[in-house]
Write an enzyme that holds these catalytic residues in place. Sequence first.
Site, PDB file in Angstrom:
ATOM      1  N   GLY A   1       0.764  -1.248   0.000  1.00 23.85           N
ATOM      2  CA  GLY A   1       0.000   0.000   0.000  1.00 23.85           C
ATOM      3  C   GLY A   1       0.792   1.293   0.000  1.00 23.85           C
TER       4      GLY A   1
ATOM      5  N   GLU B   1       3.913   4.025   6.348  1.00 26.72           N
ATOM      6  CA  GLU B   1       2.682   3.246   6.126  1.00 26.72           C
ATOM      7  C   GLU B   1       1.697   4.050   5.271  1.00 26.72           C
ATOM      8  OE1 GLU B   1       0.964   0.612   6.239  1.00 26.72           O
ATOM      9  OE2 GLU B   1       1.184  -0.539   8.086  1.00 26.72           O
TER      10      GLU B   1
ATOM     11  N   ASP C   1      -5.266   1.706  10.651  1.00 33.66           N
ATOM     12  CA  ASP C   1      -6.681   1.436  10.930  1.00 33.66           C
ATOM     13  C   ASP C   1      -6.778   1.013  12.397  1.00 33.66           C
ATOM     14  OD1 ASP C   1      -9.315   0.624  10.878  1.00 33.66           O
ATOM     15  OD2 ASP C   1      -9.087  -0.855   9.309  1.00 33.66           O
TER      16      ASP C   1
ATOM     17  N   LYS D   1      -7.159   6.295  10.530  1.00 33.05           N
ATOM     18  CA  LYS D   1      -8.567   6.138  10.951  1.00 33.05           C
ATOM     19  C   LYS D   1      -8.569   6.196  12.477  1.00 33.05           C
ATOM     20  CE  LYS D   1      -9.999   3.069   7.205  1.00 33.05           C
ATOM     21  NZ  LYS D   1     -10.411   1.683   6.892  1.00 33.05           N
TER      22      LYS D   1
ATOM     23  N   PHE E   1     -13.943   2.599   4.514  1.00 34.12           N
ATOM     24  CA  PHE E   1     -12.932   2.037   3.633  1.00 34.12           C
ATOM     25  C   PHE E   1     -12.564   3.024   2.529  1.00 34.12           C
ATOM     26  CE2 PHE E   1     -10.899  -1.090   0.886  1.00 34.12           C
ATOM     27  CZ  PHE E   1     -10.206  -1.810   1.827  1.00 34.12           C
ATOM     28  N   VAL E   2     -11.269   3.134   2.264  1.00 37.38           N
ATOM     29  CA  VAL E   2     -10.787   4.042   1.210  1.00 37.38           C
ATOM     30  C   VAL E   2      -9.911   3.267   0.222  1.00 37.38           C
ATOM     31  CG1 VAL E   2     -10.852   6.182   2.559  1.00 37.38           C
ATOM     32  CG2 VAL E   2      -8.836   4.724   2.693  1.00 37.38           C
TER      33      VAL E   2
HETATM   34  P1  IMP Z   1      -4.376  -2.111  10.754  1.00 42.47           P
HETATM   35  O1  IMP Z   1      -3.375  -3.174  11.087  1.00 42.47           O
HETATM   36  O2  IMP Z   1      -5.781  -2.509  11.160  1.00 42.47           O
HETATM   37  O3  IMP Z   1      -4.007  -0.755  11.280  1.00 42.47           O
HETATM   38  O4  IMP Z   1      -4.466  -2.031   9.187  1.00 42.47           O
HETATM   39  C1  IMP Z   1      -3.414  -1.517   8.418  1.00 42.47           C
HETATM   40  C2  IMP Z   1      -3.396  -2.071   7.023  1.00 42.47           C
HETATM   41  O5  IMP Z   1      -4.698  -2.473   6.588  1.00 42.47           O
HETATM   42  C3  IMP Z   1      -2.962  -1.013   6.049  1.00 42.47           C
HETATM   43  O6  IMP Z   1      -1.567  -1.018   5.866  1.00 42.47           O
HETATM   44  C4  IMP Z   1      -3.723  -1.373   4.783  1.00 42.47           C
HETATM   45  O7  IMP Z   1      -2.982  -2.324   4.038  1.00 42.47           O
HETATM   46  C5  IMP Z   1      -4.988  -2.018   5.278  1.00 42.47           C
HETATM   47  N1  IMP Z   1      -6.131  -1.086   5.344  1.00 42.47           N
HETATM   48  C6  IMP Z   1      -6.734  -0.591   6.449  1.00 42.47           C
HETATM   49  N2  IMP Z   1      -7.756   0.219   6.144  1.00 42.47           N
HETATM   50  C7  IMP Z   1      -7.788   0.252   4.790  1.00 42.47           C
HETATM   51  C8  IMP Z   1      -8.634   0.963   3.848  1.00 42.47           C
HETATM   52  O8  IMP Z   1      -9.556   1.722   4.185  1.00 42.47           O
HETATM   53  N3  IMP Z   1      -8.344   0.756   2.529  1.00 42.47           N
HETATM   54  C9  IMP Z   1      -7.345  -0.062   2.092  1.00 42.47           C
HETATM   55  N4  IMP Z   1      -6.548  -0.733   2.943  1.00 42.47           N
HETATM   56  C10 IMP Z   1      -6.762  -0.578   4.281  1.00 42.47           C
END
Ligand code: IMP
Length: 184
Positions: A53, A108, A112, A140, A161-162
């Site tokens: 990403g 990053e 999320d 987020k 979601f984006v």
């Molecule tokens: P976390 O571990 O829940 O903080 O998620 C982080 C990872 O989830 C990011 O590096 C993204 O790859 C993916 N991710 C989280 N939210 C989104 C979104 O809204 N769109 C696309 N990928 C997301």
Amino acid sequence: MSPYTPATIECNGETFKPYLSENQLQERVKELGAQLTRDYEDKRPIFIGVLNGAYIFLSDLMRHVQMPCEVDFLKLSSYGDEKVSSGQVTSLKEIDADIKGRHVVLVEDIVDTGLSMKYLLEQLRTKEPASLATVSLLHKKDATHYDVQLDYVGFKIPTLFVLGYGLDYAQEGRNLAQIYILDE
Ligand code: IMP
């Protein structure tokens, strides 16, 4: 060549609408690059991008960093085709560089729940860098359950979601030049 910025985008059966324009993204990335240039002057930092990403954000960001620096990448397991975190993180690719005693900046695309960032910080700290900072283009804020260190954030966004500008939904949408958000 004009950038890929359709008025709406259908992805995996869902509709997304524009949320952050190419101009907003480029302006903010430029500011973050300038801030990093000031904060890391003479430190020869190494930027570590989280695949897949962060690849577009990191490549734009680095071009606004005006000092010698290095780059490396790591890769984590993704969300797969889902819009919610699986709650599990595994490493698919580790960094090649030796970061012991180095000034490391982890880059990053989005934080999320914060689980990935927490995992990465723990992993990187074991390699004894001189310092470890984080940059995330998006945060987020209301979805973040884990207490993670966020030093540089591009935009705080709602818990929706984006996609676009490197971020995908079921592997699609990364090539969009702006960020789109789920049209509820
Ligand atoms: P976390 O571990 O829940 O903080 O998620 C982080 C990872 O989830 C990011 O590096 C993204 O790859 C993916 N991710 C989280 N939210 C989104 C979104 O809204 N769109 C696309 N990928 C997301």
